[in-house]
Every structure is written in C-alpha cells, then in structure tokens.
Write a protein that holds these residues in place. Structure first.
Motif, PDB file in Angstrom:
ATOM      1  N   GLU A  17      -7.455  -2.354 -14.859  1.00 16.09           N
ATOM      2  CA  GLU A  17      -8.397  -1.548 -14.076  1.00 16.09           C
ATOM      3  C   GLU A  17      -7.777  -1.012 -12.792  1.00 16.09           C
ATOM      4  O   GLU A  17      -8.458  -0.805 -11.802  1.00 16.09           O
ATOM      5  CB  GLU A  17      -9.648  -2.373 -13.737  1.00 16.09           C
ATOM      6  CG  GLU A  17     -10.442  -2.820 -14.946  1.00 16.09           C
ATOM      7  CD  GLU A  17     -11.071  -1.663 -15.705  1.00 16.09           C
ATOM      8  OE1 GLU A  17     -11.342  -0.635 -15.079  1.00 16.09           O
ATOM      9  OE2 GLU A  17     -11.268  -1.787 -16.915  1.00 16.09           O
ATOM     10  N   LEU A  19      -5.853  -2.470 -10.661  1.00 18.39           N
ATOM     11  CA  LEU A  19      -5.742  -3.433  -9.570  1.00 18.39           C
ATOM     12  C   LEU A  19      -4.279  -3.642  -9.206  1.00 18.39           C
ATOM     13  O   LEU A  19      -3.423  -3.796 -10.067  1.00 18.39           O
ATOM     14  CB  LEU A  19      -6.372  -4.763  -9.980  1.00 18.39           C
ATOM     15  CG  LEU A  19      -7.859  -4.682 -10.348  1.00 18.39           C
ATOM     16  CD1 LEU A  19      -8.328  -6.001 -10.942  1.00 18.39           C
ATOM     17  CD2 LEU A  19      -8.674  -4.315  -9.128  1.00 18.39           C
ATOM     18  N   THR A  46      -9.379 -10.877  -7.430  1.00 17.19           N
ATOM     19  CA  THR A  46      -9.025  -9.477  -7.351  1.00 17.19           C
ATOM     20  C   THR A  46     -10.140  -8.729  -6.636  1.00 17.19           C
ATOM     21  O   THR A  46     -11.097  -9.325  -6.163  1.00 17.19           O
ATOM     22  CB  THR A  46      -8.830  -8.889  -8.759  1.00 17.19           C
ATOM     23  OG1 THR A  46     -10.110  -8.808  -9.400  1.00 17.19           O
ATOM     24  CG2 THR A  46      -7.895  -9.745  -9.591  1.00 17.19           C
ATOM     25  N   LYS A  48     -12.286  -7.150  -7.994  1.00 19.11           N
ATOM     26  CA  LYS A  48     -13.477  -7.049  -8.842  1.00 19.11           C
ATOM     27  C   LYS A  48     -13.962  -8.368  -9.416  1.00 19.11           C
ATOM     28  O   LYS A  48     -15.092  -8.456  -9.870  1.00 19.11           O
ATOM     29  CB  LYS A  48     -13.209  -6.067  -9.987  1.00 19.11           C
ATOM     30  CG  LYS A  48     -12.927  -4.659  -9.477  1.00 19.11           C
ATOM     31  CD  LYS A  48     -12.762  -3.667 -10.605  1.00 19.11           C
ATOM     32  CE  LYS A  48     -12.565  -2.260 -10.054  1.00 19.11           C
ATOM     33  NZ  LYS A  48     -12.398  -1.255 -11.105  1.00 19.11           N
ATOM     34  N   ALA A  49     -13.131  -9.404  -9.427  1.00 21.64           N
ATOM     35  CA  ALA A  49     -13.569 -10.661 -10.028  1.00 21.64           C
ATOM     36  C   ALA A  49     -12.596 -11.769  -9.662  1.00 21.64           C
ATOM     37  O   ALA A  49     -11.485 -11.522  -9.175  1.00 21.64           O
ATOM     38  CB  ALA A  49     -13.663 -10.531 -11.556  1.00 21.64           C
ATOM     39  N   THR A 250     -12.965  -4.500  -1.053  1.00 21.53           N
ATOM     40  CA  THR A 250     -13.139  -3.413  -2.011  1.00 21.53           C
ATOM     41  C   THR A 250     -14.434  -2.657  -1.764  1.00 21.53           C
ATOM     42  O   THR A 250     -14.485  -1.426  -1.807  1.00 21.53           O
ATOM     43  CB  THR A 250     -13.118  -3.962  -3.445  1.00 21.53           C
ATOM     44  OG1 THR A 250     -11.866  -4.593  -3.678  1.00 21.53           O
ATOM     45  CG2 THR A 250     -13.316  -2.848  -4.451  1.00 21.53           C
ATOM     46  N   THR A 385     -16.414 -10.112 -15.486  1.00 21.66           N
ATOM     47  CA  THR A 385     -15.011  -9.738 -15.663  1.00 21.66           C
ATOM     48  C   THR A 385     -14.757  -8.384 -15.004  1.00 21.66           C
ATOM     49  O   THR A 385     -15.700  -7.624 -14.751  1.00 21.66           O
ATOM     50  CB  THR A 385     -14.665  -9.646 -17.154  1.00 21.66           C
ATOM     51  OG1 THR A 385     -15.412  -8.557 -17.738  1.00 21.66           O
ATOM     52  CG2 THR A 385     -15.020 -10.937 -17.876  1.00 21.66           C
ATOM     53  N   PRO A 386     -13.491  -8.045 -14.722  1.00 20.10           N
ATOM     54  CA  PRO A 386     -13.206  -6.727 -14.155  1.00 20.10           C
ATOM     55  C   PRO A 386     -13.741  -5.592 -15.010  1.00 20.10           C
ATOM     56  O   PRO A 386     -14.224  -4.584 -14.490  1.00 20.10           O
ATOM     57  CB  PRO A 386     -11.673  -6.713 -14.083  1.00 20.10           C
ATOM     58  CG  PRO A 386     -11.291  -8.146 -13.928  1.00 20.10           C
ATOM     59  CD  PRO A 386     -12.288  -8.902 -14.753  1.00 20.10           C
ATOM     60  N   SER A 390     -16.551  -2.117 -13.952  1.00 18.20           N
ATOM     61  CA  SER A 390     -15.877  -0.822 -13.815  1.00 18.20           C
ATOM     62  C   SER A 390     -16.492   0.232 -14.731  1.00 18.20           C
ATOM     63  O   SER A 390     -17.007  -0.076 -15.801  1.00 18.20           O
ATOM     64  CB  SER A 390     -14.380  -0.968 -14.156  1.00 18.20           C
ATOM     65  OG  SER A 390     -13.779  -1.932 -13.333  1.00 18.20           O
TER      66      SER A 390
END
Length: 478
Positions: A17, A19, A46, A48-49, A250, A385-386, A390
């Motif tokens: 994604e 990252l 990260t 996102k997760a 983020t 999860t990422p 997204s």
C-alpha cells in the motif's frame, strides 16, 4: 542453503500500500534467542495498521536494529541472524543490543569506546547498511584530545560515560589542554556549542532546547542528554509532547493535504428519520418467537442503522456519480469512478480510522450489515489490515455517535465527497400542519467544489433525505 555461522541481515520488508516506514512497537525475540523460518520476531506500526513481521531465516539472533519507538524505513536492517550452527564467539561481534539512546535509522550509530580502540582501521558501516555488509574504505579517526590515549574511555571528552562515542564536534573548538579552566570555551565563544552527540542534538531539536544556553555537566563542560532533558522539563513543567507518527501522523498528513488542496464546501438539512428507525427495528426483529430467537436458526439478520445509511448512500451515489470521483492534479482531470468503495469513518482509542466496504454498490442489505459489523468490530479491536484501510472512494461519517448534531469535516484525500450523519434525537416537527415529536437528525454533504457545483451536491443530499424519510422506497434496492 545458508552455511552455518553465516550472519544474515533481514531488512524491513515492503508492507504494501505504498508504505515506506514503520515504527517498532515491541520485539518478540532478544539477542541470543533462536528463531525459526517465518517466526514472528517484531510487531511494527505502519501508517495504517499494527502488524507482526516474520523472519525468513532460521538461526540465532545477533542484533536488533531499533528500540521500541524507533522508526525504520523499508529496506533498512531490522535484525541479524547467525545461521544455525554458529557459535557464540562467532556471533559476538554483531551481538550488541542497541542502547536506549540509539539514533533512528539514517543517523550515524554510536560505537563503544573499546570497540573503537580495538579496530581503528575498520570503517563504520554507512547509514542503513547492516553489520555484515562488505567493508568500505576506512575513514580517518577523529584526532584524540590532548592528554587522551587510545584507551582513554570515559576520560575522553568524546564519550559521555555511557559507552557512546560523541560523534563530531559541531562548531565548537577542540577541548582545551590541561590548565585551562573548565567551561572557558563557553565564555570565549558564547555562540558555540561544546561537543554534543547526534543523539543529544536530535533530542534538543525535538524538545526545542537551545543548546547554546546550556552548561554541560559532562567532562570539560560537555552537554549530555540529561542536561537537555533537565532544560526541557524546566521550560515546560506541565507540557506533554506526543510524537506525530504512526496512525496519528498519517491522519495529520492526510487531513493537512486535504485542507491545502481541496476547495471543500458543506451543505446540510434536517431530516425526519422516524420511519427509518422504525424500519430498522422491523428488519432486526426475530422472524418468530421471542427475543431469544433473534440469534437462533431462521432469525432475521440484525441490521444496524449504519448498514441502512450505507445502502441509502450508495443509492444516492448511483444518481449523482459526480461525488464518487477524485481529481488528478497532475493531468488536470476529474476521474469518475464506477465502483463505490465506501469508507466508514470510525473513532477508536487509537484515533480516527476509515475501514472500507469494497464494492458497496453491489452488496445487498444483509451483506452490507454483515460487512459493516465486521469492519467496525475490527476497528475497535485494532485488527484492521492495511488493505482494509485503503482505497475508499466516498466516506460515510456518523459523527452523531459522538453526540454532536452537525459538523463540517475535512474530506478524506483524494475523495470528493462525504456524507455526514448527526445525532438523531426527538424534536418537535410539523407533520401535516400539526406539531409532533419525531426522531430528527441533521444530515450533511461535504464535497470537492472542483468536481461539482452546489446544485449537484444539494441534489444528492436531498435524495438521501427523501430515502431516510420514506425508507419503503428502498425495498426495490434491498
């Protein structure tokens, strides 16, 4: 097959994604532990997760690259493993655990004095290069201060007494020879700073401490980490600093970019949601029997208000597709999207997250109910999860759950629209010219003025309001 004794470096892998970095949350292993192939060794956060990272090698851990809280970039060393069969002696050179003051990735690492004296001709690895990399040309060592020998250790002003080399002298002159009063450098050069390690310099930047104002407590007036921390506490006795990184960072970056790039406007309308709430109660009621039958075989699926609003939102987007789009600023084009990937703004203990219902326009109401329940539960428990965070194209934001009537939110970049739902509460409402107590809420649409004008946004919002007030018209869509 790896030869026993070979030291293998494992770099932080691509987490997908787009990252580029991750923060170490906690290690599952320590130096000296034996690991197997695909064994999780570290938990990282990260943008996102929070995810666990498995090791692709089997062997004995000889090095961990970063304390919890350290941010590492993708591709930089994460840990080193001596292939199974390596002896403790062979693994010793790489077995030092990073100290608490270890700098983040990209900052020159501190070297213990004993190691520096034992191998003066060995070049230190470049930033981001693992311990097992091929040797580079040796760099000349810093000249030793007057009166300090190769084994001076803590007596050398380049050391702070904790085993770290204080790399570089900055703009300060070299230490004075014996006989000069300690601290004379500061008096002669008030604008200059005594020898400071990169760790201390970075800490001073983070805590907004002017090093030129400090009197160091180290050898020959050296400024130590404790001096910076003491000054920061004195300047801000009640302040708390929260790093803008991970999920919080983020969100900050995304919203800042949205505020900077998107000319957003918001329209709102009060809506009588009485019939929608009644429809929700009927749809969630058990088919037969009492309340105990609700979870039994043949029971009707539980339908949340969020699921009904998601169905209404996708129905309105089918009539006003302009709002399911984004702007390609590089090509100066509006990209109208055919699929509706509906983001569900969820407020959790870790902050705002937006899990995504993929292809929401194709799902039946029961399917939407099941997916929204799964995603919101995972969001609360921190298990998203990422991939689940997204790719949304439009966002549904139920800020009424926070107890507020309305809001003018920032869009979730690069989206062009967001449907906001305020709290639904009993209010006096005119019905056929007579006042009644009805369940009324404020609905709003925030839109990118580049993709449509106010007329289109108002048409979308009015269609949403009509479907809320007359939910029977949704029957053909269920």
């Amino acid at each position: 097959m790896n030869t026993p004794g070979t030291v293998l470096d494992f770099a932080l892998p691509d987490l997908g994604e787009g990252l580029t970095e991750a923060e170490v949350v906690r290690w599952f292993v320590a130096v000296g532990d034996e690991v197997g192939v695909d064994q999780p060794v570290v938990e990282v956060e990260t943008a996102k997760a929070v995810v666990e990272v498995p090791c692709p090698y089997a062997g004995v851990v000889t090095r961990l690259c970063g304390e919890p809280g350290t941010t590492l970039r993708v591709g930089t060393p994460l840990l080193s493993v001596a292939a199974t069969g390596a002896t403790a002696t062979a693994a010793a050179p790489a077995a030092a655990t990073p100290a608490a003051d270890a700098p983040a990735s990209g900052t020159p690492a501190a070297v213990p004095p004993a190691a520096a004296a034992a191998a003066p001709a060995t070049a230190a690895p470049a930033a981001g290069t693992s311990a097992g990399a091929r040797p580079a040309t040796a760099a000349p060592a810093d000249p030793a201060p007057a009166g300090a020998g190769a084994g001076a250790g803590a007596a050398d002003p380049r050391y702070d007494g904790s085993g770290h080399v204080l790399v570089g002298y900055g703009t300060a002159p070299p230490p004075r020879r014996r006989g000069r009063a300690a601290g004379a450098d500061r008096g002669d050069h008030p604008e200059q700073v005594r020898v400071v390690s990169p760790v201390v310099r970075r800490l001073a930047r983070e805590r907004a401490v002017d090093l030129r104002t400090l009197r160091g407590t180290g050898p020959d007036g050296l400024i130590l980490r404790a001096d910076v921390e003491r000054a920061a506490r004195a300047d801000e006795p009640d302040a708390v600093r929260i790093p803008l990184r991970g999920l919080r960072g983020t969100v900050a970056d995304t919203l800042t970019r949205a505020h900077r790039e998107i000319p957003a406007a918001t329209a709102w309308v009060d809506v009588d949601a009485t019939r929608l709430l009644e429809a929700r109660r009927r749809l969630s009621a058990p088919a037969t029997g009492g309340a105990a039958a609700a979870d039994g075989p043949g029971a009707s699926p539980r339908v949340s208000l969020f699921a009904l609003l998601a169905r209404i939102c996708t129905a309105a987007l089918a009539e006003f597709p302009e709002l399911n789009s984004r702007v390609d600023t590089e090509r100066q084009e509006i990209v109208r999207l055919s699929a509706v990937h509906l983001g569900l703004a969820a407020h959790t203990d870790r902050g705002l997250v937006v899990p995504v219902v993929r292809d929401a326009h194709r799902r039946t109401l029961p399917e939407l109910a099941a997916e929204t329940e799964r995603l919101t539960t995972a969001a609360r428990e921190g298990r998203l999860t990422p991939a689940e965070l997204s790719g949304s194209t439009f966002t549904l934001n139920n800020f009424g759950a926070l107890g507020v009537d309305g809001s003018t939110p920032l869009l979730h970049h690069p989206q062009a629209g967001m449907l906001g739902i305020g709290r639904i509460v009993p209010r006096v409402w005119a019905v056929d010219g007579r006042p009644e107590i009805r369940d009324v809420g404020q609905f709003s649409v925030t839109f990118d003025h580049r993709v449509c004008d106010g007329g289109t946004a108002a048409g979308f919002l009015r269609r949403v309001a009509d479907l809320v007030e007359e939910p029977l018209s949704l029957l053909r869509l269920l």
